[in-house]
Design an enzyme around this catalytic site. Structure first.
Site, PDB file in Angstrom:
ATOM      1  N   THR A  63       0.825  -1.223   0.000  1.00  0.00           N
ATOM      2  CA  THR A  63       0.000   0.000   0.000  1.00  0.00           C
ATOM      3  C   THR A  63       0.857   1.270   0.000  1.00  0.00           C
ATOM      4  OG1 THR A  63      -0.213   0.154   2.416  1.00  0.00           O
ATOM      5  CG2 THR A  63      -1.852  -1.200   1.239  1.00  0.00           C
ATOM      6  N   HIS A 116      -1.945   7.452   1.812  1.00  0.00           N
ATOM      7  CA  HIS A 116      -1.939   6.122   1.208  1.00  0.00           C
ATOM      8  C   HIS A 116      -3.367   5.571   1.246  1.00  0.00           C
ATOM      9  CE1 HIS A 116       2.378   5.969   0.882  1.00  0.00           C
ATOM     10  NE2 HIS A 116       2.549   6.168   2.164  1.00  0.00           N
ATOM     11  N   ILE A 117      -3.895   5.199   0.111  1.00  0.00           N
ATOM     12  CA  ILE A 117      -5.267   4.659   0.082  1.00  0.00           C
ATOM     13  C   ILE A 117      -5.211   3.150   0.333  1.00  0.00           C
ATOM     14  CG2 ILE A 117      -6.491   6.399  -1.283  1.00  0.00           C
ATOM     15  CD1 ILE A 117      -5.788   4.900  -3.823  1.00  0.00           C
ATOM     16  N   HIS A 118      -4.704   2.817   1.539  1.00  0.00           N
ATOM     17  CA  HIS A 118      -4.471   1.413   1.902  1.00  0.00           C
ATOM     18  C   HIS A 118      -5.646   0.511   1.493  1.00  0.00           C
ATOM     19  CE1 HIS A 118      -1.180   2.769   4.535  1.00  0.00           C
ATOM     20  NE2 HIS A 118      -2.008   3.612   5.093  1.00  0.00           N
ATOM     21  N   ASP A 119      -6.842   0.881   1.919  1.00  0.00           N
ATOM     22  CA  ASP A 119      -7.986  -0.033   1.791  1.00  0.00           C
ATOM     23  C   ASP A 119      -8.476  -0.191   0.362  1.00  0.00           C
ATOM     24  OD1 ASP A 119      -9.419   0.943   4.996  1.00  0.00           O
ATOM     25  OD2 ASP A 119      -7.951  -0.603   4.476  1.00  0.00           O
TER      26      ASP A 119
END
Ligand code: RIB
Ligand code: CA
Length: 320
Positions: free
Chosen positions: A203, A249-252
């Site tokens: 991510t 950070h667009i982790h999901d």
């Protein structure tokens, strides 16, 4: 059409992932369950309703509220990243007449528990249901404890969580979702259903700058784009001050992309363990990812590489 259940702790990046999933025609989001994590679970459930209000839906996923506390550890939330309301403090935004700019969608939260909704969906779609987890794994572990035979028929569990060859984002060694409930992660990773992990190692390869986000938002003037701008300000300010860039950070979003554009992601098989008792290392995910050391009895696929720019283009193509 892939049958999906999303388990989430919204959460700003959860919000973007949920919109991404709902706007992806390959996916049928049959149900969404909430879990404690970024925010307490009641707030997370309210946040989910607000997120869904941004879409013009004539039919909603079934929604159920999950667990309010981890299996063993005390709950740790992340208001410093996601805002006091867990959604970038958008609950403070008002229209000119003083009314709420963002209101919960006009749909019901089921009277059954998140665990029972997970089990109901696992029974309805045997060997087909994919569960995407965007928060701590408490609900999944408790569903396994309650009815393991039903959960054995999951097709896959895609987990945003963990970190292997980089630093954690809660402690030096632990990523938030696993840190909050390491016992649940341990039980899920050793249950035997296929697990695909999107760790921070992956991510962090996707860097959404504030400049890119605002450029994309300015191209459109839609409820989704306005929500993107309104919900991410606080989070991006946190990143500017504590992570070193204005953006986040667009982790999901990555677990969703692993379903809609799997060719953008490269993974290795690994035997993943979770430290549940360490004083300094609680919540650490431990695996040897070296190709020459690939485990003979892997329990997970771990994503190690992302085509970051192509993925970001794909993400924004969907979030119109
Ligand atoms: O470590 C990042 C993860 O923890 C994301 O799911 C974020 O929403 C938080 O839940
Ligand atoms: Ca999350």
């Amino acid at each position: 059409m892939q049958q999906i259940l999303i388990d989430t702790d919204p959460g700003v990046d959860d919000a973007l992932a949920i919109l991404f999933a709902m706007l992806s025609p390959e996916l049928h989001i049959e149900a969404i369950t909430t879990v404690c994590g970024n925010a307490p679970v009641a707030q997370a459930t309210q946040n989910l309703l607000t997120i869904l209000s941004v879409l013009d839906l004539d039919q909603f996923p079934v929604i159920a509220q999950g667990e309010a506390a981890p299996l063993v550890k005390p709950l740790v939330t992340a208001a410093h990243v996601h805002g006091e309301d867990g959604l970038g403090n958008i609950s403070q935004l008002r229209n000119a007449d003083g009314s709420l700019l963002y209101r919960p969608a006009n749909t019901e939260v089921s009277s059954i528990t998140g665990i029972d909704l997970i089990l109901e969906m696992a029974a309805r779609y045997p060997d087909e249901l994919v569960i995407v987890t965007l928060g701590p794994l408490t609900n999944i572990a408790k569903a396994i404890r309650k009815d393991a035979p039903k959960m054995r028929h999951l097709r896959k569990i895609i987990v945003m969580g963990g970190v292997f060859e980089a630093y954690g984002n809660v402690t030096t060694t632990a990523e938030f979702n696993i840190f909050v409930d390491p016992h649940a992660a341990h039980e899920v990773f050793h249950f035997g259903v296929p697990v695909h992990i999107a760790p921070l190692d992956a991510t962090h390869q996707v860097v959404l700058t504030g400049e890119r986000l605002h450029a994309e938002v300015d191209k459109r003037d839609s409820p989704v784009s306005r929500f993107l701008k309104d919900s991410t300000q606080a989070c991006m300010e946190f990143y500017r001050q504590h992570v070193g860039f204005w953006g986040f950070h667009i982790h999901d979003a990555l677990p969703i992309g692993m379903l809609t554009h799997p060719d953008y992601f490269e993974s290795v098989n690994a035997y993943v363990q979770v430290e549940t008792e360490g004083t300094l290392t609680s919540g650490m995910t431990v695996a040897d990812l070296r190709r020459e050391r690939q485990s003979s009895n892997p329990n997970a696929q771990v994503c190690i590489k992302v085509a970051a720019e192509a993925f970001l283009d794909h993400f924004f193509e969907r979030l119109q």
